[in-house]
Design an enzyme around this catalytic site. Structure first.
Site, PDB file in Angstrom:
ATOM      1  N   ARG A  88      12.214   4.747  -6.045  1.00  0.00           N
ATOM      2  CA  ARG A  88      11.222   3.726  -5.661  1.00  0.00           C
ATOM      3  C   ARG A  88       9.887   4.001  -6.357  1.00  0.00           C
ATOM      4  O   ARG A  88       9.152   3.082  -6.688  1.00  0.00           O
ATOM      5  CB  ARG A  88      11.023   3.726  -4.145  1.00  0.00           C
ATOM      6  CG  ARG A  88      12.264   3.348  -3.361  1.00  0.00           C
ATOM      7  CD  ARG A  88      11.959   3.322  -1.872  1.00  0.00           C
ATOM      8  NE  ARG A  88      13.142   3.102  -1.066  1.00  0.00           N
ATOM      9  CZ  ARG A  88      13.874   4.077  -0.526  1.00  0.00           C
ATOM     10  NH1 ARG A  88      13.549   5.338  -0.729  1.00  0.00           N
ATOM     11  NH2 ARG A  88      14.936   3.788   0.203  1.00  0.00           N
ATOM     12  N   VAL A 118       6.208  -4.950   2.431  1.00  0.00           N
ATOM     13  CA  VAL A 118       7.629  -4.606   2.260  1.00  0.00           C
ATOM     14  C   VAL A 118       7.900  -4.041   0.851  1.00  0.00           C
ATOM     15  O   VAL A 118       8.869  -3.334   0.635  1.00  0.00           O
ATOM     16  CB  VAL A 118       8.507  -5.860   2.522  1.00  0.00           C
ATOM     17  CG1 VAL A 118       9.983  -5.566   2.352  1.00  0.00           C
ATOM     18  CG2 VAL A 118       8.261  -6.415   3.930  1.00  0.00           C
ATOM     19  N   SER A 119       7.006  -4.341  -0.107  1.00  0.00           N
ATOM     20  CA  SER A 119       7.234  -3.929  -1.500  1.00  0.00           C
ATOM     21  C   SER A 119       7.225  -2.403  -1.626  1.00  0.00           C
ATOM     22  O   SER A 119       6.571  -1.703  -0.854  1.00  0.00           O
ATOM     23  CB  SER A 119       6.132  -4.513  -2.397  1.00  0.00           C
ATOM     24  OG  SER A 119       5.920  -5.879  -2.098  1.00  0.00           O
ATOM     25  N   HIS A 175       8.685   6.280   3.172  1.00  0.00           N
ATOM     26  CA  HIS A 175       9.973   5.642   2.872  1.00  0.00           C
ATOM     27  C   HIS A 175      10.423   6.121   1.496  1.00  0.00           C
ATOM     28  O   HIS A 175      10.353   5.406   0.510  1.00  0.00           O
ATOM     29  CB  HIS A 175       9.778   4.120   2.897  1.00  0.00           C
ATOM     30  CG  HIS A 175      11.017   3.340   2.604  1.00  0.00           C
ATOM     31  ND1 HIS A 175      12.194   3.507   3.278  1.00  0.00           N
ATOM     32  CD2 HIS A 175      11.253   2.348   1.693  1.00  0.00           C
ATOM     33  CE1 HIS A 175      13.097   2.659   2.804  1.00  0.00           C
ATOM     34  NE2 HIS A 175      12.548   1.963   1.845  1.00  0.00           N
TER      35      HIS A 175
HETATM   36  C1  LMR Z   1      15.659   0.106   0.646  1.00  0.00           C
HETATM   37  O1  LMR Z   1      15.503   1.193   1.211  1.00  0.00           O
HETATM   38  O2  LMR Z   1      16.728  -0.504   0.681  1.00  0.00           O
HETATM   39  C2  LMR Z   1      14.519  -0.494  -0.121  1.00  0.00           C
HETATM   40  O3  LMR Z   1      13.422   0.354  -0.068  1.00  0.00           O
HETATM   41  C3  LMR Z   1      14.886  -0.839  -1.523  1.00  0.00           C
HETATM   42  C4  LMR Z   1      15.220   0.368  -2.359  1.00  0.00           C
HETATM   43  O4  LMR Z   1      14.773   0.416  -3.519  1.00  0.00           O
HETATM   44  O5  LMR Z   1      15.964   1.244  -1.935  1.00  0.00           O
END
Ligand code: LMR
Length: 309
Positions: A88, A118-119, A175
């Site tokens: 990411r 969300v990006s 994340h």
């Molecule tokens: C996800 O976790 O599905 C999103 O963050 C998209 C990704 O690139 O994994």
């Protein structure tokens, strides 16, 4: 009057978010994108599903921010998605530019709105939106904890062969690869899963959760996940529109909570009509705190690169 939700980005995540909002009849939707025709076509198509689904929502596609004016919530999904072999973080510079431009236009049209980001890379993009928007932290919230914990819940429910409804789970931190699935606070019908799943298996489920996005990218090859990410964003939208005071793991701007300051990191949040209404501080073990700090440092490094630390 119905509530108004704008979704920026009419790609897979944005269009599917519009679908979930309309299917739940939560609000009127404006779908906006820079590509001409795509938001218009998808919005028109979705609006023609409303008589079949027996839902009254107006769904408008546009390339003009004037149509987004006075949105109650704006969900920002704009940006590029990763492909196999990418992390990411590889999206950082491109999506920083897109996020900066989008936020300026969004806030001009809807100064009282609540932003849901969300990006990717999620936490750094939430930090970008916060710094560029000039809104209070209560009104700029990042999505991904709901998604990560939903993945963890799915794997736990499959493992224990129970309904997903019986499983609650928490994932803290950024994340990214350093996210912190909190097994100790995850339960099946109130029973801690640490009493139901042996430690090595639990570790495997935690690792699968942390790699959940990459697992899907590997399958899809041309992009990343969108059903669960959009559903996660819409759970946040619903909590805010209905003033549910729902506790969800979200990326929030920490000001000393969990010993972290001036940074977006995933923590348990209470969402209601005002947006982020409370950050819930839970007691962490030394090991969990170390993992959270490591995750926060990874977010800070990205924010430093793009000058929003
Ligand atoms: C996800 O976790 O599905 C999103 O963050 C998209 C990704 O690139 O994994």
């Amino acid at each position: 009057m119905r509530k108004k939700v704008t979704i920026v980005g009419a790609g897979n995540v944005g269009a599917t978010a519009a679908h979930w909002i309309a299917a739940k009849e939560l609000a009127d939707v404006v779908l906006i994108d820079v590509i001409e025709g795509v938001p218009q076509g998808k919005a028109l198509d979705l609006s023609q599903a409303m008589p079949i689904e027996k839902r009254d929502c107006s769904i408008v596609g546009t390339n003009d921010y004037a149509d987004t004016a006075n949105s109650d919530i704006v969900v920002i999904t704009a940006g590029i998605a990763r492909k196999p072999g990418m992390s990411r973080d590889d999206l950082l510079n491109t999506n920083f530019k897109i996020m900066s431009e989008v936020v300026e236009k969004v806030v001009k049209a809807s100064p009282n709105t609540i932003l849901i980001i969300v990006s990717n890379p999620l936490d750094a993009m939430a930090q970008t939106a916060f710094k560029k928007a000039g809104l209070p932290r209560e009104r700029v919230i990042g999505m991904a904890g709901v998604l990560d914990s939903a993945r963890f819940r799915t794997f736990i429910a499959e493992e224990l062969k129970v309904s997903v409804e019986n499983v609650t789970a928490f994932v803290l931190g950024g994340h990214g690869d350093t996210m912190v699935p909190l097994s100790r606070y995850s339960t099946m019908a109130g029973i801690p899963i640490t009493e139901l799943i042996e430690p090595t298996r639990l570790k495997e489920l935690e690792t699968r959760t942390a790699n959940g996005g990459a697992e899907i990218v590997k399958h899809l090859k041309t992009g990343s996940a969108y059903y669960a990410p959009s559903a996660a964003a819409v759970e946040m939208v619903e909590a805010i529109l209905k003033d549910k005071k729902k506790i969800l793991p979200c990326a929030a701007y920490l000001q000393g909570e969990y010993g972290i300051s001036g940074l977006y990191v995933g923590v348990p949040c209470k969402l209601g009509a005002k947006g982020l209404e409370q950050i819930i501080e839970i007691k962490l073990t030394a090991e969990e705190q170390t993992a959270l700090n490591k995750s926060a440092e990874a977010v800070r490094e990205l924010c430093t690169v793009i000058g929003v630390a």
